[in-house]
Write an enzyme that holds these catalytic residues in place. Structure first.
Site, PDB file in Angstrom:
ATOM      1  N   SER A   1      43.579  35.578  34.550  1.00  0.00           N
ATOM      2  CA  SER A   1      43.172  35.677  35.957  1.00  0.00           C
ATOM      3  C   SER A   1      44.111  34.786  36.766  1.00  0.00           C
ATOM      4  O   SER A   1      44.891  34.008  36.202  1.00  0.00           O
ATOM      5  CB  SER A   1      41.734  35.199  36.125  1.00  0.00           C
ATOM      6  OG  SER A   1      41.684  33.805  35.895  1.00  0.00           O
ATOM      7  N   LYS A   2      43.996  34.923  38.072  1.00  0.00           N
ATOM      8  CA  LYS A   2      44.822  34.089  38.948  1.00  0.00           C
ATOM      9  C   LYS A   2      44.637  32.615  38.612  1.00  0.00           C
ATOM     10  O   LYS A   2      45.574  31.829  38.606  1.00  0.00           O
ATOM     11  CB  LYS A   2      44.402  34.324  40.409  1.00  0.00           C
ATOM     12  CG  LYS A   2      45.377  35.149  41.188  1.00  0.00           C
ATOM     13  CD  LYS A   2      45.004  35.208  42.658  1.00  0.00           C
ATOM     14  CE  LYS A   2      43.533  35.482  42.858  1.00  0.00           C
ATOM     15  NZ  LYS A   2      43.099  35.720  44.212  1.00  0.00           N
ATOM     16  N   GLN A   3      43.368  32.254  38.287  1.00  0.00           N
ATOM     17  CA  GLN A   3      43.032  30.845  38.055  1.00  0.00           C
ATOM     18  C   GLN A   3      43.755  30.275  36.834  1.00  0.00           C
ATOM     19  O   GLN A   3      44.003  29.092  36.767  1.00  0.00           O
ATOM     20  CB  GLN A   3      41.514  30.657  37.867  1.00  0.00           C
ATOM     21  CG  GLN A   3      40.684  30.812  39.131  1.00  0.00           C
ATOM     22  CD  GLN A   3      40.637  32.256  39.628  1.00  0.00           C
ATOM     23  OE1 GLN A   3      40.685  33.197  38.841  1.00  0.00           O
ATOM     24  NE2 GLN A   3      40.582  32.440  40.937  1.00  0.00           N
TER      25      GLN A   3
END
Ligand code: GLU
Length: 300
Positions: free
Chosen positions: A240-242
């Site tokens: 994910s982006k995170q």
């Protein structure tokens, strides 16, 4: 054309990355392998999480990868009236009720009942407002979930079971901030678009029983389900982006497709995108014909 309708339903929280391309490619391959239609739906109901321009960027990325939808994409932020109609039907049938609880109220009720906080911090709704608001203001709407285990079949994961009442509780249909919950939006739209096969990432597998309950409560058909393997980030969690997912490199879409195909067990040569996609479709087709139990088995 067969009666197959598949879809890719991204939330426009950012551009596609290597993980989301796997779900997009799998849903496209499954639809193409069966002579079906393939739709794209922009799931922008959770507006605070949506990024400006992300929907356009995703559509552009898909197109660069040769994955073009057969119809203009639906956009969930325009579909509020349909979700409201579904909620009204559930209310009229006594299946949905208003809830006045805050997160804090729910946590306190669970603690008072000696029920431990489950993993991922998801609180199981203890049913406080099932029989009325106790003088409080209505904040959200929830589905009244009946007790019992729901069994369903995933084309890759096999037989699945979940006791939704015990593991999730009465879940939210419309949030306290007025936004529609993913569960109702996805169920209403899959039915409205005539989707027959849902192909998406395995992180959503445990949402499926909630969606099946909602389909049954609304008298809607249940599609087939196939949950694809996840691409993991450096921390072992879903990419994910995170955890550092980079947007797909539009400069080399063939390399991105090959990597996504690899996750799905697709390994074919191809000098250009069209040739690669055609070969991948043939491999997908051959797999479900010849290895129905191991190779993401036959649908319908
Ligand atoms: N919009 C959801 C997501 O991007 C996917 C919904 C679905 O495929 O059912 O996580």
């Amino acid at each position: 054309m067969s009666g197959y309708v598949g879809r890719f339903a991204p939330s426009p929280t950012g551009p596609l990355h290597a993980g989301s391309l796997v779900a997009a490619l799998a849903s496209w391959l499954d639809a193409r392998a069966q002579g079906g239609r393939w739709l794209v739906r922009i799931e922008d109901v959770d507006t605070p999480r949506c990024a400006p321009g992300a929907a356009e960027r995703i559509l552009q990325q898909l197109q660069r990868c040769g994955l073009s939808p057969d119809e203009a994409p639906w956009v969930q932020s325009t579909r509020g009236a349909a979700y409201q109609q579904a909620l009204d039907r559930l209310i009229a049938a006594g299946r949905a009720y208003p809830c006045g609880c805050t997160r804090r109220d729910i946590a306190q009720a669970l603690q008072a009942a000696g029920r431990p906080r489950p993993r991922h911090g998801e609180l199981v709704y203890p049913g406080t407002c099932r029989d009325g608001l106790h003088g409080r203001r209505a904040r959200a709407w929830r589905l009244r979930v009946e007790a019992g285990v729901l069994a369903w079949e995933d084309r890759r994961l096999g037989a699945q079971r979940q006791d939704v009442a015990a593991e999730v509780g009465d879940f939210v249909l419309r949030r306290a901030d007025g936004l529609w919950a993913y569960q109702i939006a996805v169920v209403v739209d899959d039915a409205a678009q005539g989707v027959t096969q849902v192909v998406r990432g395995a992180d959503l597998a445990d949402n499926t029983p909630r969606q099946i309950l909602l389909q049954r409560a609304l008298g809607l058909p249940t599609p087939g389900y196939l949950h694809t393997p996840l691409v993991l980030g450096a921390n072992g969690e879903k990419l994910s982006k995170q955890n550092g997912a980079q947007p797909l490199d539009l400069g080399d879409p063939l390399a991105a497709l090959c990597a996504a195909g690899h996750v799905l067990g697709i390994d074919v040569p191809g000098d250009d995108i069209a040739a690669w996609l055609a070969a991948a479709t043939r491999q997908w087709q051959a797999r479900w014909r010849t290895r129905p139990q191991a190779g993401y088995p036959a649908p319908l």
